[in-house]
Motif scaffolding. Sequence first.
Motif, short mmCIF file in Angstrom:
data_model
loop_
_atom_site.label_atom_id
_atom_site.label_comp_id
_atom_site.label_asym_id
_atom_site.label_seq_id
_atom_site.Cartn_x
_atom_site.Cartn_y
_atom_site.Cartn_z
N PHE A 52 0.82 -1.21 0.00
CA PHE A 52 0.00 0.00 0.00
C PHE A 52 0.85 1.26 0.00
CE2 PHE A 52 -3.42 -2.63 2.31
CZ PHE A 52 -3.92 -3.10 1.10
N TYR A 53 1.87 1.32 0.87
CA TYR A 53 2.71 2.51 0.91
C TYR A 53 3.51 2.68 -0.38
CZ TYR A 53 1.51 4.02 5.56
OH TYR A 53 0.83 4.50 6.64
N GLY A 54 3.92 1.57 -0.98
CA GLY A 54 4.58 1.67 -2.28
C GLY A 54 3.65 2.24 -3.33
N ARG A 58 3.71 5.87 -5.66
CA ARG A 58 3.81 5.71 -7.11
C ARG A 58 2.70 6.49 -7.79
NH1 ARG A 58 4.59 0.09 -10.33
NH2 ARG A 58 4.97 1.07 -12.34
N ASN A 59 3.02 7.63 -8.28
CA ASN A 59 2.10 8.47 -9.03
C ASN A 59 0.84 8.85 -8.26
OD1 ASN A 59 3.85 8.29 -11.25
ND2 ASN A 59 2.90 6.37 -11.86
N LEU A 121 8.33 -4.39 -4.60
CA LEU A 121 7.55 -4.89 -5.75
C LEU A 121 6.87 -3.75 -6.48
CD1 LEU A 121 5.90 -8.14 -4.35
CD2 LEU A 121 7.52 -7.97 -6.24
N VAL A 122 6.31 -2.83 -5.73
CA VAL A 122 5.64 -1.70 -6.36
C VAL A 122 6.65 -0.79 -7.06
CG1 VAL A 122 4.27 0.38 -5.92
CG2 VAL A 122 3.68 -1.77 -4.80
N LYS A 123 7.81 -0.59 -6.46
CA LYS A 123 8.84 0.26 -7.05
C LYS A 123 9.40 -0.34 -8.34
CE LYS A 123 8.98 3.64 -4.19
NZ LYS A 123 8.61 4.96 -4.62
N TRP A 124 9.50 -1.66 -8.40
CA TRP A 124 10.09 -2.32 -9.57
C TRP A 124 9.11 -2.46 -10.72
CZ3 TRP A 124 12.33 -6.65 -6.07
CH2 TRP A 124 13.48 -6.18 -5.44
N LEU A 125 7.83 -2.39 -10.44
CA LEU A 125 6.84 -2.57 -11.51
C LEU A 125 6.66 -1.33 -12.35
CD1 LEU A 125 4.20 -4.61 -9.51
CD2 LEU A 125 5.88 -5.47 -11.12
#
Length: 125
Positions: A52-54, A58-59, A121-125
Amino acid sequence: MLKTLLIVGAGSFTGGALRYLLSKALQNWGFHSFPVGTFWVNILGCLAIGLFYGLFERNNLMSANLRLFLTVGLCGGFTTFSTFINESFQMIRDANFFYLFLYVGLSLLGGLFMLYVGYSLVKWL
């Protein structure tokens, strides 16, 4: 303020119900002396809050109300730190120090690791 309380309350109700169901389902798979259900709920809760925090960073994908629902409400109702502390205390009272250190160590390290995984995971996607 009332709207915020209702949003957090709805998330807490949902998280608490999910915690109960998952914890009970998983507890039958473990050792009698090790609280498997609470352990996995805490680990998965740490993964969820990392995700969630990621996503928040992200945008700016989520509204403030959705953030409150998911983190303060859902994750707050789902994770069980107070239960974790209580179960740890019971192991101290029972002089079950092997499982105490195993539980505390795996919960803390696993939780930090899973939060990092979710965030990454969120940062890499």
